[in-house]
Every structure is written in structure tokens, then in C-alpha cells.
Enzyme design. Structure first.
Site, PDB file in Angstrom:
ATOM      1  N   HIS A 155       0.835  -1.222   0.000  1.00 17.23           N
ATOM      2  CA  HIS A 155       0.000   0.000   0.000  1.00 17.23           C
ATOM      3  C   HIS A 155       0.863   1.263   0.000  1.00 17.23           C
ATOM      4  CE1 HIS A 155      -3.279  -2.782   1.160  1.00 17.23           C
ATOM      5  NE2 HIS A 155      -2.359  -3.299   1.953  1.00 17.23           N
ATOM      6  N   SER A 276      16.616  20.516 -17.347  1.00 17.43           N
ATOM      7  CA  SER A 276      15.440  21.320 -17.675  1.00 17.43           C
ATOM      8  C   SER A 276      15.887  22.516 -18.496  1.00 17.43           C
ATOM      9  CB  SER A 276      14.773  21.794 -16.382  1.00 17.43           C
ATOM     10  OG  SER A 276      13.997  22.951 -16.622  1.00 17.43           O
ATOM     11  N   LYS A 282      17.654  21.312 -12.202  1.00 16.96           N
ATOM     12  CA  LYS A 282      16.936  20.045 -12.371  1.00 16.96           C
ATOM     13  C   LYS A 282      17.795  18.918 -12.912  1.00 16.96           C
ATOM     14  CE  LYS A 282      13.379  19.184 -11.521  1.00 16.96           C
ATOM     15  NZ  LYS A 282      12.110  19.241 -12.234  1.00 16.96           N
ATOM     16  N   GLU A 289      10.623   7.812 -16.941  1.00  9.60           N
ATOM     17  CA  GLU A 289       9.285   8.288 -17.305  1.00  9.60           C
ATOM     18  C   GLU A 289       8.861   7.779 -18.682  1.00  9.60           C
ATOM     19  OE1 GLU A 289       8.691  12.634 -15.674  1.00  9.60           O
ATOM     20  OE2 GLU A 289      10.756  12.296 -16.264  1.00  9.60           O
TER      21      GLU A 289
END
Ligand code: ARG
Length: 474
Positions: A155, A276, A282, A289
């Protein structure tokens, strides 16, 4: 090259050509189309439908076409609707009149089904082989991880500590099932449709068993209608790849979480991270992803094909041409993802301190306390309630759990020792469990499984090290 000059006038409308032309993507079947044509020519010769000299000149022309395609000197022209038309046009140009005999007893319907099975056979092996490479990286990283541990979650709440190696191999075993499925799909699609003709076989003395053997198929089709209408193997391939994609997506998601400041369980290598365009600080996990993102596309391709197939009457329908782009794309995308993830995992730096700190919270040993009580004779339900009550009290009164355990009449010092950092994970001793001895054994079993799968892939004709470009439509 027009394939139906007798029946229809010449002028195919421009829009019809535009909607039906497939050579832009089915050119990746060229190698398989030539293999299928070679077998067909040999079959025509064996049955005495064409002479030995005609066989020789057709085979020589097919070899030349293969060489020209490899050199890049043969390219689709404006009249080449698909790869089959392109090859036949060029064979006819090279071999002269005998070229007109190449298509004897054959239809593009059995031809394309044959080509596609051959393509699937070699391409799925490449996917399987790339998957094994990723498994190998996981195995290496799992071995290196040694006694490092982290919280195991249910969970998404910390549950019990597990060895990092155990966690990595969990992904490895999922990939092992993917490899198994891909090989099983290859075994099932190992049936030659060549000789089914347009849909019903032939009046000529063709020998489908013979051409099946030449192409290395284990069997010929049983039913000519089924042979040209069946795309189960494409659906299966798309499912195998989609489920593999789901596994890669879950791995990607995990790296997205773990590399965040919130988790900070790992640091991406600069070569496998992205920056970025606006935010100078970043460091983004784009590879992970994309592993997650591409999965949607893989599932979409499977769904799309199933929908295409569901309403088709027997036998061949042109809708079936829509099987190719999703298949080629899924195979290419999953191979790109497998390779990128292999590099990502090979270069990740683990933050062992952060992982262990997160796993060392005393409640990670709660079930060990209950199991100690069980060993001392208490029924498990009662032990569960007792420990649950102590945890609750510790949280409510802000008293360290260890103090409550030490002072409890049923627990005491021996029980308190179970809460020491690093102790709980060592107590997962059962086979397949998360502790050091079980994981050491698992590493051996996993390594043996990889060897077995490598052998299975090699026995099916290899696949290792093939460039992804070979499975991408140009
Ligand atoms: N390009 C077609 C396909 O991919 C080849 C078969 C065409 N057959 C036909 N009868 N029009 O399915």
C-alpha cells in the site's frame, strides 16, 4: 507494378494509392519476403511447375534483389504498393520473362502471412534477448548489493525490510516470465501459411510441407482459410510486448519515486538523466518516465489490433494490413526501452544510508515480535493483538517502541534485540524470502535461469546484439 492488369483498367485513383500503399513500413519485411520467395521458387521447381533453369534464374534474381536492398540501391518506386510488389517488380526486371512465373500458385495473402511469421520469429527473439540483457544488469546489481536493505512496501506504506538484491530480482523474475512468454509465442507461431494461396489452396501440385521445411517452420497450416486469416500470433506478440512494457513501466515508476528528493534512494548517472530548459538545478528521470509513458502506446497497439480483428469475416481482408505498423512500432519501442533501462540500472548509484534509515523504523520488526510470542506458545491472533496494542501505545504516548517492548512481561530484552537496525531482514529465512541466505540461493537460481533462457534463445536462432534499427520501419 500493377498486379491486376487483366481485370481492372490502369487508372487507380491517387487517393486509393495513398490510402493503400504500405511499402513505407512493410519494407522491413524484405528479408523475410525474399526468404519466402526463395522457398516458394524451390517448391515450384520440386513440383515440376517450373524448370531447374527457371529455378536457378529466379533464385539468382532474388539474391541480387537482397543485395541491392542491403546496399540501399533498390528503393521503392511510385508503383510499388508493398514490399511484395517491390521484390516481384525487381525480380522480373532482372530475370526477364521467367519473373512472371514467380507468383505462380501464390497470393499476397499467404505471402504476407508467411513474411510476418518469419519477421515475428526473428524479432521476438531480439526482444527476448534484450530482456535477458536487462535481467543480467539486475542480477549484477543484486549481487553487488550484498547485505544492503530497504523498506519493502505494501500500500506504499513501509511494511518489512527486504534486501535490495531481493527487490531488484523481483523485477528480474517478472522479466523471466516475459522471456518465457515470448519464446512460447515463437513456438506457437512456428507454422507455415505458404501454399494456402488466396484462401483455398491450389490446383497446381504445390507441396506446403516442403516449403514449410525449407523455411524452418515445424509444420504447415492445417486449413487454408485459417492460414491467411489468422493474426493470433500478432496479437500474442503485441500482448507479450505490452505486458513486458507494463513491467518496465512499473520499474520506471519506481525509479521516478526513488530518485526524488522525497525518497532519495538512488542518484541517476548524469548520462542517464536529463536537465530542464528553464530550471538550472533540475536532474530529471526522463528515461524512467518514458518507460512508463511508452507502455500506454504498447497497450494501445494491442487493443487496436484486437478491435481490428474482431469483426473480420473469413478469410483475408485488407484490414489485416493494419497489423503491421503497431507490431513494428511495439517491437521497436520496447527494445529501445529495454536498452535504455539496462543502462539506467547499470549506472544508478544507490543511497544505502537513506534506504536503511527508512527501513530501520522499529515497526518494521512488529511481526518478528509477534512471531517470537508464537514460538513461545502464544496463538498468532493473540500475539498480533498484543504487539498491535504496544505499537498503538508507542504512537499515542510518544514512547519509543523499544522501551515498551523491554518492559513488557511477555517480551523483554530478547524481544527488544529484534528491533536493532539490520536485524529484522536477517530473520526472513524461508525459501524465496527477503533475507540474506534465501537471497543468496535465489541469486544462484536466477543466474541459472538466465543461462537456460540464453540457451533457449540461441537454440531458436539467436537475437543477441542486434541493432534496434533492424526492427524499425524507415
Ligand atoms: N499489403 C498487404 C497486407 O499487408 C498484402 C496483402 C494484400 N492482399 C490483397 N489481396 N490485397 O496485408
Amino acid at each position: 507494378m500493377t498486379l491486376w492488369k487483366g481485370r481492372l483498367g490502369d487508372g487507380m485513383a491517387e487517393e486509393v494509392a495513398a490510402v493503400s500503399v504500405s511499402v513505407g513500413f512493410d519494407i522491413v519485411l524484405a528479408e523475410d519476403d525474399i526468404a519466402g520467395s526463395r522457398a516458394h521458387v524451390q517448391g515450384l521447381g520440386k513440383s515440376g511447375i517450373i524448370s531447374t533453369e527457371e529455378v536457378q534464374s529466379l533464385l539468382a534474381a532474388l539474391d541480387r534483389v537482397a543485395a541491392e536492398l542491403a546496399e540501399g540501391t533498390l528503393r521503392p518506386g511510385p508503383g510499388d504498393e508493398d514490399v511484395h510488389t517491390l521484390v516481384e517488380r525487381r525480380v522480373t526486371a532482372l530475370a526477364g520473362d521467367v519473373g512472371a512465373k514467380l507468383h505462380t500458385g501464390r497470393s499476397r495473402n499467404d505471402q504476407v502471412a508467411t513474411d510476418l511469421r518469419l519477421w515475428c520469429r526473428r524479432s521476438l527473439l531480439k526482444v527476448a534477448s534484450d530482456a535477458v540483457e536487462l535481467q543480467d544488469v539486475l542480477l549484477r546489481r543484486a549481487r553487488e548489493a550484498g547485505d544492503a536493505y530497504l523498506p519493502g512496501y505494501t500500500h506504499l506504506q513501509r511494511a518489512q525490510p527486504v534486501l535490495l538484491g531481493h527487490h531488484l530480482l523481483a523485477h528480474g523474475w517478472a522479466l523471466a516470465r516475459d522471456v518465457d512468454r515470448l519464446v512460447a509465442t515463437i513456438d506457437r507461431l512456428d507454422v507455415s501459411p505458404l501454399g494456402a494461396g488466396a484462401l483455398a489452396g491450389s490446383s497446381l501440385p504445390l507441396d506446403p510441407d516442403y516449403v514449410a521445411g525449407v523455411l524452418g517452420f515445424s509444420a504447415r497450416f492445417e486449413n487454408s482459410l485459417d492460414a491467411v486469416a489468422d493474426r493470433d500470433f500478432v496479437a500474442e506478440a503485441l500482448f507479450d510486448v505490452a505486458l513486458l512494457g507494463v513491467h518496465l513501466s512499473r520499474m520506471g515508476e519506481e525509479i521516478v519515486l526513488w530518485s526524488s528528493d522525497e525518497w532519495d534512494f538512488c542518484v541517476l548517472d548524469d548520462a542517464y538523466a536529463t536537465g530542464s530548459s528553464m530550471l538550472p538545478q533540475k536532474k530529471n528521470p526522463d528515461v524512467a518516465e518514458l518507460a512508463r509513458g511508452k507502455c500506454g502506446r504498447l497497450i494501445g497497439h494491442l487493443t487496436g489490433l484486437l478491435v481490428t480483428l474482431k469483426g473480420l469475416p473469413l478469410a483475408y481482408n485488407r484490414d489485416l494490413q493494419e497489423d503491421k505498423e503497431p507490431l513494428f512500432d511495439s517491437v521497436a519501442q520496447v527494445r529501445l526501452t529495454l536498452r535504455a533501462l539496462a543502462g539506467l540500472y547499470a549506472t544508478l548509484e544507490w543511497q544505502h544510508d537513506r534506504m536503511q534509515e527508512a527501513a530501520d523504523g522499529p515497526s518494521g520488526a512488529a511481526v518478528d515480535l509477534a512471531e517470537l510470542l508464537v514460538v513461545n506458545g502464544m496463538p498468532f491472533r493473540q500475539a498480533h493483538e498484543l504487539v498491535g496494542g504496544i505499537v498503538r501505545e508507542s504512537v499515542a504516548r510518544h514512547v519509543p517502541l523499544v522501551e515498551l517492548v523491554q518492559s513488557h512481561p511477555d517480551l523483554g530484552d530478547a524481544a527488544a534485540q529484534l528491533l536493532e537496525p539490520g536485524v529484522p531482514v536477517t530473520r526472513r529465512t524461508t525459501p524465496g524470502g527477503a533475507g540474506p541466505a534465501a537471497v543468496a540461493e535465489q541469486l544462484e537460481r536466477f543466474s541459472r535461469r538466465l543461462d537456460v533462457d540464453r540457451t533457449r534463445i540461441a537454440r531458436h536462432g539467436g537475437g543477441a546484439g542486434a541493432p534496434v534499427a533492424e526492427t524499425v520501419a524507415e
